[in-house]
Design a protein around this motif. Sequence first.
Motif, PDB file in Angstrom:
ATOM      1  N   LEU A   1    -133.433  13.642-107.193  1.00 42.87           N
ATOM      2  CA  LEU A   1    -133.029  14.934-107.731  1.00 42.87           C
ATOM      3  C   LEU A   1    -134.207  15.897-107.674  1.00 42.87           C
ATOM      4  CD1 LEU A   1    -131.207  13.603-110.917  1.00 42.87           C
ATOM      5  CD2 LEU A   1    -130.109  14.429-108.834  1.00 42.87           C
ATOM      6  N   ILE A   2    -133.913  17.182-107.825  1.00 42.80           N
ATOM      7  CA  ILE A   2    -134.962  18.193-107.979  1.00 42.80           C
ATOM      8  C   ILE A   2    -135.305  18.232-109.466  1.00 42.80           C
ATOM      9  CG2 ILE A   2    -135.544  20.622-107.705  1.00 42.80           C
ATOM     10  CD1 ILE A   2    -133.398  20.772-105.514  1.00 42.80           C
ATOM     11  N   ASN A   3    -136.527  17.852-109.819  1.00 40.27           N
ATOM     12  CA  ASN A   3    -136.932  17.755-111.219  1.00 40.27           C
ATOM     13  C   ASN A   3    -137.838  18.921-111.600  1.00 40.27           C
ATOM     14  OD1 ASN A   3    -135.626  15.229-111.850  1.00 40.27           O
ATOM     15  ND2 ASN A   3    -137.144  14.243-110.544  1.00 40.27           N
ATOM     16  N   PHE A   4    -137.487  19.586-112.691  1.00 38.39           N
ATOM     17  CA  PHE A   4    -138.222  20.767-113.147  1.00 38.39           C
ATOM     18  C   PHE A   4    -139.052  20.438-114.388  1.00 38.39           C
ATOM     19  CE2 PHE A   4    -134.719  22.311-110.695  1.00 38.39           C
ATOM     20  CZ  PHE A   4    -135.168  23.478-110.082  1.00 38.39           C
ATOM     21  N   PHE A   5    -140.310  20.898-114.385  1.00 49.88           N
ATOM     22  CA  PHE A   5    -141.207  20.732-115.526  1.00 49.88           C
ATOM     23  C   PHE A   5    -141.692  22.104-115.972  1.00 49.88           C
ATOM     24  CE2 PHE A   5    -141.528  17.005-112.787  1.00 49.88           C
ATOM     25  CZ  PHE A   5    -141.183  15.998-113.671  1.00 49.88           C
ATOM     26  N   ALA A   6    -141.464  22.426-117.231  1.00 47.08           N
ATOM     27  CA  ALA A   6    -141.855  23.737-117.749  1.00 47.08           C
ATOM     28  C   ALA A   6    -143.309  23.715-118.214  1.00 47.08           C
ATOM     29  CB  ALA A   6    -140.949  24.118-118.919  1.00 47.08           C
ATOM     30  N   LEU A   7    -144.049  24.739-117.826  1.00 50.53           N
ATOM     31  CA  LEU A   7    -145.416  24.942-118.320  1.00 50.53           C
ATOM     32  C   LEU A   7    -145.412  25.930-119.479  1.00 50.53           C
ATOM     33  CD1 LEU A   7    -147.142  25.161-114.841  1.00 50.53           C
ATOM     34  CD2 LEU A   7    -147.512  23.357-116.540  1.00 50.53           C
TER      35      LEU A   7
END
Length: 202
Positions: free
Chosen positions: A64-70
């Motif tokens: 999957l395309i995994n998103f991590f918030a900064l």
Amino acid sequence: MTDNYYRQARFLTSAAKLSQCPPDEGYEVAFAGRSNAGKSSAINVICDHRGLAKTSKTPGRTQLINFFALDDERRLVDLPGYGYARVSVSIKKDWQGNLANYLEKRQCLKGLVLMMDVRHPLKDFDVQMLEWAAHIHLPVHILLTKADKLKRGAASASYQKVRKALEDMQGEFSVQLFSSLKKTGVEEAHHKLNQWLNREKP
């Protein structure tokens, strides 16, 4: 030395296709590479967060395309590994289609960090990715990972070879040596991320 800012990275969401991605706003930098290039390990070291991106002894687990918030505006994105995973042709085509959609249509995407094993750089899939990025005017920063696996002279020779090859390609490309094990090259990677994320270094 790790920029403390990147320690804030937190998992946000996963997306199987473009329509499931977070709102297309702010700033994103995506990470891509062959499934055995050490992508997840590199993300974890860059963020000084061991369990952020899932690592596996079986390459190709990131489907999957995994998103991590900064923060509220900035995200790091872990893209599916390519060119190795032992999955069916139909599933692989789905991944590639979703990857293409994301890279071509995501307006907030400011740059791509492309991982290559320093011992085996510029494989066919890597070159295709570079050519494609150039075509869509997406800047690319290459991490030559696993630099600790080579002696300094051999690692430097691989770096120079890649740098020379990039000069003959049309595109906005840069390259550096990187080792997740030794944590070398982290500061240089942070500098590039800071540029793309429109962030002044504290």
